[in-house]
Design an enzyme around this catalytic site. Structure first.
Site, PDB file in Angstrom:
ATOM      1  CG  ASP A 120      -1.943   1.042   1.267  1.00 26.78           C
ATOM      2  OD1 ASP A 120      -1.940   1.877   0.347  1.00 26.78           O
ATOM      3  OD2 ASP A 120      -2.769   1.043   2.193  1.00 26.78           O
ATOM      4  CG  LEU A 121       2.327   2.643  -3.635  1.00 27.80           C
ATOM      5  CD1 LEU A 121       1.947   3.012  -5.057  1.00 27.80           C
ATOM      6  CD2 LEU A 121       3.836   2.502  -3.507  1.00 27.80           C
ATOM      7  CE1 TYR A 173      -4.657   9.092  -6.604  1.00 28.77           C
ATOM      8  CE2 TYR A 173      -6.173  10.904  -6.226  1.00 28.77           C
ATOM      9  CZ  TYR A 173      -5.923   9.640  -6.723  1.00 28.77           C
ATOM     10  OH  TYR A 173      -6.940   8.944  -7.344  1.00 28.77           O
ATOM     11  CG  ASP A 202      -3.631   3.741  -2.961  1.00 26.98           C
ATOM     12  OD1 ASP A 202      -4.503   2.918  -3.294  1.00 26.98           O
ATOM     13  OD2 ASP A 202      -3.786   4.565  -2.039  1.00 26.98           O
ATOM     14  CD  GLU A 203      -5.327  -0.660  -0.846  1.00 27.74           C
ATOM     15  OE1 GLU A 203      -5.475  -1.811  -0.384  1.00 27.74           O
ATOM     16  OE2 GLU A 203      -6.184   0.238  -0.720  1.00 27.74           O
TER      17      GLU A 203
END
Length: 409
Positions: free
Chosen positions: A14-15, A19, A106-107
């Site tokens: 998970d980043l 954004y 993002d995951e």
């Protein structure tokens, strides 16, 4: 076999504040300042500098500015840079392992079972029993190196660290990871330590993790509507759901749904990591306070089409179906009053995708306006708050010799 669910090792990546990270890479001067990414009048995400000052995700711009007057805001309504970076991450993970499944921008889930098995065999052959965990262990649980399930997960933690290091080295992005025996648990454990950290979950701590969720809706796989129905039955948290009589649940939700949900409440999830491959559709939407004339609808559809046709050109495939979605204003029901209509794209237009994109905007607007009039009587007043256009049923060009790399560029 290694694939059997008990022996799986799944990494959930998970980043961090995705954004905001993309914006800080695009403009490094923003790095150490409190930064928010704005869509309409909402701060959709913010960096950790802003979080330290009290800004939260989905805060109104007004509240955020009141809390942190020096907050820098970047407009995040054009998703193109986020989408492109997102596919670069998935592509990079795919170089390590073929089983990568995207979840939003993002995951990603990565099934590293096969790599773990190889490394485990090498360890056993070399007679070496020393293996070191990377990152945190949930609940600080002691690792038992005599237990091969533990050893597998520890090896998984090393691989997760390598994946995170590669994403940082190649793309400059940081993220968290969770390592566990299935998708549900890896997703739940990945956020234990944030940002830029990782956590491994050993099977003995699974119940602690899942029972620690304060509300049933925190369980991935239990959506808003199901959670509301469960609440009417008096089921608010995981312990309630575990204890609830199966027969009553099956009567309420249907057998397969009830069994799936009850399994999730025990941390059981045998769903496979399914490689996402290229996008299955291209869509873009715009929300607004009010749109109430045909002229405005036409303008907004045209704007959406310019962006979409650009993305379809880059992708190289041709869509065969187009869909229009609208949301009408309702003072009582904010989320669920969407309506859609779709139709096939005429063959003579399909041919023009990627070649004469500028020539197809006008006929596409006509098609979408026909769909619009099927949902809205334009002779009566109307009040829209969202328009969305989606192209799907994507097929390769007849002569296409594009390699898979084309998906991600």
């Amino acid at each position: 076999p290694a694939r059997s669910t008990g022996r799986r090792v799944i990494v959930h990546l998970d980043l961090d504040c995705f954004y905001a990270q993309v914006e800080m890479i695009r403009n490094p001067e923003l790095r150490d300042k409190p930064l928010g990414v704005q869509q309409k009048n909402i701060v959709v995400t913010c960096n950790y500098e802003a979080r330290k000052c009290g800004v939260k995700k989905l805060m109104s711009v007004r509240d955020a500015k009141e809390k942190v007057p020096q907050l820098t805001l970047v407009n995040g309504e054009d998703l193109t840079p986020y989408r492109e970076t997102s596919y670069k991450v998935t592509e990079l993970l795919g170089e390590f392992c073929p089983l990568v499944e995207r979840l939003g921008f993002d995951e990603n889930f990565v099934d590293v079972t096969e790599i773990v098995e190889k490394r485990l065999n090498q360890l056993q052959q070399s007679g070496c029993s020393r293996v070191c965990v990377s990152g945190h262990v949930y609940n600080n649980q002691a690792i038992n190196l005599q237990d091969t399930t533990h050893v597998r997960l520890v090896i998984g933690s090393q691989i997760a660290e390598e994946l995170r290091e590669a994403i940082y080295a190649r793309l400059g992005l940081t993220g968290c990871a969770g390592v566990a025996s299935n998708k549900l648990l890896s997703k739940l454990v990945s956020g234990t330590f944030k940002p830029n950290q990782q956590t491994v979950l050993l099977p003995e701590s699974c119940q602690d993790l899942i029972r620690g969720l304060e509300h049933i809706q925190k369980v991935p796989g239990i959506g808003y509507k199901t959670a509301k129905r469960l609440e009417t039955l008096g089921v608010r948290n995981v312990c309630d759901l575990q204890a609830f009589p199966s027969a009553v649940l099956e009567k309420e939700l249907g057998v397969s749904n009830a069994q799936r949900i009850q399994k999730l409440s025990y941390g059981e999830d045998d769903s496979p990591v399914t490689p996402s491959g290229p996008p299955q559709s291209f869509s873009d939407e715009d929300s607004f306070k009010k749109c109430s004339s045909e002229v405005e609808v036409k303008e907004k559809i045209e704007e959406l089409l310019h962006n979409l046709l650009d993305r379809i050109d880059k992708d190289g495939r041709q869509p065969h179906t187009v869909r229009l979605t609208i949301r009408q204003f309702s003072s009582t029901n904010k989320w669920f009053n969407r309506e859609s209509r779709q139709c096939p794209i005429p063959p003579h237009l399909i041919q023009k995708f990627g070649k004469e994109s500028s020539n197809i905007i006008s006929p596409l607007v006509d098609i979408l306006m026909k769909l619009f009039r099927k949902m809205i009587d334009v002779d009566l007043p109307f009040h829209l708050t969202l328009l969305s256009v989606c192209f799907s049923n994507l097929k390769d060009l007849p002569s296409s010799k594009k390699g898979s790399i084309g998906f991600y560029l």
